[in-house]
Design a protein around this motif. Structure first.
Motif, PDB file in Angstrom:
ATOM      1  N   LEU A 188       0.832  -1.204   0.000  1.00 52.45           N
ATOM      2  CA  LEU A 188       0.000   0.000   0.000  1.00 52.45           C
ATOM      3  C   LEU A 188       0.870   1.260   0.000  1.00 52.45           C
ATOM      4  CD1 LEU A 188      -2.893   1.066   0.108  1.00 52.45           C
ATOM      5  CD2 LEU A 188      -2.749   0.985   2.621  1.00 52.45           C
ATOM      6  N   ALA A 192       0.904   3.855  -3.132  1.00 50.39           N
ATOM      7  CA  ALA A 192       0.496   5.235  -2.841  1.00 50.39           C
ATOM      8  C   ALA A 192       1.610   6.223  -3.167  1.00 50.39           C
ATOM      9  CB  ALA A 192       0.090   5.358  -1.377  1.00 50.39           C
ATOM     10  N   VAL A 195       1.896   6.555  -7.006  1.00 52.24           N
ATOM     11  CA  VAL A 195       0.752   7.307  -7.543  1.00 52.24           C
ATOM     12  C   VAL A 195       0.944   8.802  -7.310  1.00 52.24           C
ATOM     13  CG1 VAL A 195      -1.708   7.751  -7.248  1.00 52.24           C
ATOM     14  CG2 VAL A 195      -0.875   5.387  -7.395  1.00 52.24           C
ATOM     15  N   LYS A 196       1.392   9.183  -6.122  1.00 54.57           N
ATOM     16  CA  LYS A 196       1.597  10.601  -5.825  1.00 54.57           C
ATOM     17  C   LYS A 196       2.731  11.197  -6.654  1.00 54.57           C
ATOM     18  CE  LYS A 196      -0.474  12.023  -1.585  1.00 54.57           C
ATOM     19  NZ  LYS A 196      -0.308  12.962  -0.460  1.00 54.57           N
ATOM     20  N   VAL A 307       3.150  10.632   2.477  1.00 56.88           N
ATOM     21  CA  VAL A 307       2.590   9.740   1.449  1.00 56.88           C
ATOM     22  C   VAL A 307       1.081   9.615   1.590  1.00 56.88           C
ATOM     23  CG1 VAL A 307       2.526   7.357   0.623  1.00 56.88           C
ATOM     24  CG2 VAL A 307       4.718   8.437   1.130  1.00 56.88           C
ATOM     25  N   PHE A 308       0.602   9.439   2.818  1.00 61.83           N
ATOM     26  CA  PHE A 308      -0.812   9.149   3.022  1.00 61.83           C
ATOM     27  C   PHE A 308      -1.656  10.413   3.271  1.00 61.83           C
ATOM     28  CE2 PHE A 308       1.099   5.045   4.507  1.00 61.83           C
ATOM     29  CZ  PHE A 308       0.647   4.292   3.434  1.00 61.83           C
ATOM     30  N   GLY A 314      -5.519   9.419   6.130  1.00 61.09           N
ATOM     31  CA  GLY A 314      -4.063   9.483   6.075  1.00 61.09           C
ATOM     32  C   GLY A 314      -3.428   9.271   7.428  1.00 61.09           C
TER      33      GLY A 314
END
Length: 876
Positions: A188, A192, A195-196, A307-308, A314
């Motif tokens: 995960l 993530a 993707v960012k 990241v989250f 998050g």
């Protein structure tokens, strides 16, 4: 005594030393659990969090490829583990395999390296778990407090030790859940972050580039080596799958497949996470950059929120990321206890450490003292290291790398040496048992030397340094790492002394080499058991007897160690003494049985005395054979289940003659019985102990293999012995093994002559004349006078005291043998005659004129024999 399980007298000794026979719970783990053990033991999340920053600082953008290249030596060593496990699935792993390959001293050092690495890492993981536990619940202040992290670390060790104590299945179930959480969060996080990078990149983000996976882009060879050195040890721990091999389904195959699968999964996981983390955070030296030295010990803590995000989801995921590192440390700590306890358990079973550590819980079937003892030692080391300073603890953790490289490198070389005799059997054996493990061992050796004397030895490396006499300032990591290994070297003589003394005694009591003999050509092999307790009481012997006959004996004493070796020496001496009395095989075994029973009775318990341990001589198996090269007859008797194989000289047909049964020595039962075999010249006779067949699927299969080997009657005896040992015992030797092979000969007709005489006084002159003529024909004129006197005296005694037919035989061998046979059963006695005695001087004169003399009994009477030394030839 009560342990965690609450069972009284929970511990019991391990029932055996062989793989699968130590009393652990068999077939408790499947392939998935085995893979989970291997993965969880490496602590992927914790390892990446603590190492990725160090790798980036050394190699920059090439961190992903360096992380993946570090996988290569681990994969090569994994093949060494797999092949060794397939040959001998023992939970002692490196200790057991190095012992079998190089001996108990090297094996001890291999086990010691594993113990040192695991105990220090256990202390480190406990402290990390304590700190992350406090951070998870928002107590960041306590996470920085040495006292509270030490107390919480001790609590975690106690909890994890209890989990490992109550059963391997429960431990595996905990591992599966912890690992699943860890892997899900790592994936995960990686997804993530990527993707960012491509949708909402932070200022530090950089797009993934092919150059990241080009090792030639690394600034220097030194930086590349340093990066691989750091990366190698994030893979450490997959060998836990082998440490629990005796508790795994299909223990010879599944652990090997699981370990290789674990390393492959790790390289994929590490490549993905390191690439995504680098793409998101970059390699800068400030902020959340992976090159920032302030984040080097934990790169995930600073990346979670970035990241989250900072919204509720998050924040939850960030907490889960912290939980992931916590569970990773806990899972790794638990799977550190498992191999540590089982290594110590195996070492105790093989008598390399105190025997108390070989006890198994009656209900849980786990090592009791091994598990609890190692938990206690880990707590003590944690307290000791943290009581000095965090600097010492940090350098101790780095020093673990030296112990790991030593252990893995030794295993690689052990695989090559262990299988050296079968490397040419096929291309697969050469590659997977020789080339790949050898390369893995060599890489680990180079990493060990480079790290110990290059990187870690620099005073500026690490947090401590030591001013050594004659050397100067040296990095604390090198001092701690090499010091821990040297401590094991100092302890080694104490713990291996028993095995070394027993082996030395055993070797000294066996024949240094088999003496040449006119009756047979002979060769032998003796293989002591490889384990620390393994030296036992197998023996073999070739005993020259009167009349150019020869005695062949093979025996097997129960038990191991110094007592068994001493018992073997006592019995071998007894056999040699009784054999020189010219007893028949059945009578010799009967006398030997009496000796064993008498010794056991003398050592038995008397009034007011405690009962000693059972005598190892009780239950001894022995096969004794006497071969006569004049007649070609072989007389045999056995005690126990001893087996004989006979090969026809021209056809190569192998016969397995049925021998009369006889009880093992000291047991009592049926009387011993001899049987006679007619052996053609050139027949091959094989005597061996049961240990030679220990690796075969069954006794019948082992006999078939041995029969096929010795059927090659054209091969030399030495070659046949080598083939038998290589084929039947390619690796593990849990019991002593002995093989004695002999190829029979008949004396040439020109080497002996015999006469039949009537019991008539006139025959004395006749035989004197015949003996003198025969000796002159042999060129032994110097022995004529003495021989005529000996023959006339012995023949006269037969005529005077016995009567009946007389047989006289002369044999020219390495000595001149004279034999006089009659139908009487009385033994002549040598005595000193008084001055006024008219007789009684004949045997005294004979004894003075001969080198040896004696009497042996035959089915029809007795034979009195003498031996005279031959005169020196012109060449001497």
């Amino acid at each position: 005594m009560r342990h965690f399980g609450g069972a009284e007298s929970a511990g019991r000794p391990a029932p055996g030393t062989g793989s699968g026979r130590k009393g652990l719970k068999n077939d408790a783990l499947g392939k998935f659990s085995s893979v989970a053990m291997g993965l969880a033991s490496t602590g992927p999340a914790f390892s990446l969090a603590a190492t990725l920053g160090i790798i980036v600082a050394g190699v920059g953008l090439q961190a992903p490829i360096v992380t993946m290249l570090a996988f290569i030596p681990m994969l090569l060593v994994a093949y060494a583990f797999r092949e060794l496990n397939a040959s001998n699935a023992d939970c002692g792993t490196t200790f057991t395999w190095a012992t079998r390959a190089f001996g108990p001293r090297t094996g001890w050092m291999g086990g010691w390296g594993l113990i040192v690495a695991n105990i220090i890492v256990m202390a480190s993981l406990a402290e990390v778990a304590a700190a992350y536990g406090f951070r998870l619940v928002g107590l960041d202040g306590l996470a920085e407090n040495r006292l509270w992290t030490t107390v919480a670390g001790i609590a975690w060790i106690v909890v994890l030790t209890a989990i490992c104590y109550v059963g391997i299945e429960f431990s595996a179930a905990v591992q599966r859940w912890l690992l699943c959480l860890e892997v899900v969060m790592l994936i995960l996080f990686a997804v993530a972050a990527l993707v960012k990078v491509y949708t909402d990149p932070p200022p530090t983000a950089i797009h993934v580039s092919a150059s990241w996976f080009n090792p030639f882009e690394v600034p220097s060879a030194t930086a590349l080596t340093s990066g691989i050195l750091a990366g190698v040890f994030i893979y450490w721990g997959w060998d836990t799958a082998f440490a629990v091999n005796e508790e795994t389904v299909d223990s010879r195959c599944v652990p090997g497949r699981s370990a290789v699968m674990s390393t492959v999964l790790l390289v994929i996981m590490y490549g993905l996470v390191s690439t995504s983390a680098q793409a998101f955070a970059g390699v800068g030296t400030s902020g959340m950059g992976l090159g920032n030295t302030h984040n080097a010990n934990d790169v995930f803590s600073g990346l979670g929120a970035a990241v989250f995000g900072s919204d509720d989801t998050g924040l939850l995921l960030s907490r889960l990321l912290i939980l992931m590192v916590l569970t990773s440390a806990l899972a790794s700590a638990e799977t550190t206890i498992l191999p540590l306890a089982r290594t110590v358990f195996s070492m105790a079973v093989h008598k390399a450490v105190p025997a108390r550590f070989a006890r198994v819980h009656r209900r849980f079937l786990t090592p009791t003292w091994g598990t609890v003892g190692m938990g206690v030692v880990s707590i003590a080391v944690l307290i000791l290291l943290t009581s000095f300073s965090h600097n010492v603890l940090a350098d101790s953790i780095d020093a673990v790398g030296l112990a790991i490289a030593f252990q893995y490198g030794l295993t690689g070389f052990a695989c090559v040496w262990y299988h050296r005799k079968v490397l040419t059997r096929s291309a697969r054996d050469l590659v997977f048992k020789g080339v790949l493990p050898g390369l893995g061992g060599l890489m680990m050796l180079l990493l060990f030397l480079y790290a110990a004397f290059g990187v870690y030895a620099k005073p500026e490396y690490g947090r401590t340094s030591v001013d050594l006499p004659l050397i100067g300032r040296t990095g604390g990591v090198t001092v701690l790492g090499l010091g821990a290994l040297l401590l094991g070297l100092l302890l080694m003589p104490l713990v291996t002394r028993g095995h070394a003394v027993a082996l030395k005694l055993q070797r000294s009591l066996l024949p240094g080499r088999l003496p040449p003999h006119a009756a047979v050509d002979a060769a032998s092999r003796y293989l002591p058991a490889d384990s620390g307790s393994g030296v036992g009481g197998d023996w073999y012997d070739l005993i020259p007897l009167s009349g150019t006959r020869v005695g062949l004996v093979v025996g097997d004493v129960l038990g191991h160690g110094l007592r068994a070796a001493a018992t073997m020496g006592r019995l071998r001496t007894g056999v040699r003494v009784l054999a020189r009395l010219d007893l028949s095989p059945d009578e010799l075994l009967s006398r030997l049985d009496d000796l064993v029973e008498q010794t056991a009775h003398e050592r038995g318990a008397g009034p007011g005395h405690p009962r000693p341990k059972a005598d190892e001589a009780l239950g001894v198996t022995c096969l004794y054979a006497v071969y006569d090269p004049v007649s070609g007859k072989c007389s045999l008797a056995r005690a126990g289940e001893s087996v004989l194989l006979v090969v026809e000289p021209h056809t190569g047909v192998v016969d397995h003659p049925e021998l009369p049964p006889g009880p093992p020595l000291g047991i009592g039962g049926l009387p011993y019985q001899s049987t006679d075999l007619e052996l053609s010249p050139g027949s091959l006779v094989a005597l061996f102990t049961g240990g030679l067949l220990q690796a075969a699927d069954s006794r019948a299969a082992g006999l078939a293999q041995l029969s096929q080997i010795i059927a090659d009657h054209r091969a030399s005896l030495e070659e046949l012995c080598d083939r038998a040992v290589t084929t039947l015992l390619p690796g593990a030797v849990d019991e002593d093994a002995t093989l004695l092979v002999a190829r029979t000969r008949l004396l040439d007709r020109n080497q002996f002559t015999q006469w039949e005489l009537p019991p008539d006084p006139a025959a004395v002159a006749t035989i004197r004349t015949a003996v003198g003529k025969q000796l002159r024909d042999w060129g032994l004129d110097d022995l004529t006078f003495a021989s005529e006197l000996i023959v006339s005296e012995l023949v006269t005694n037969v005529i005077r005291y016995v009567g009946g037919p007389i047989q006289v035989r002369l044999i020219r061998d390495r000595t001149l043998i004279c034999e006089v046979s009659d139908t009487g059963h009385t033994t002549p006695n040598l005595r000193h005659a008084a001055n006024d005695d008219e007789g009684g001087r004949g045997l005294f004169i004979i004894a003075q004129m001969t080198h040896h003399w004696g009497t042996r009994y035959t089915p029809t009477g007795k034979t009195i024999w003498t031996e005279q030394d031959l005169p020196p030839t012109d060449g001497h």
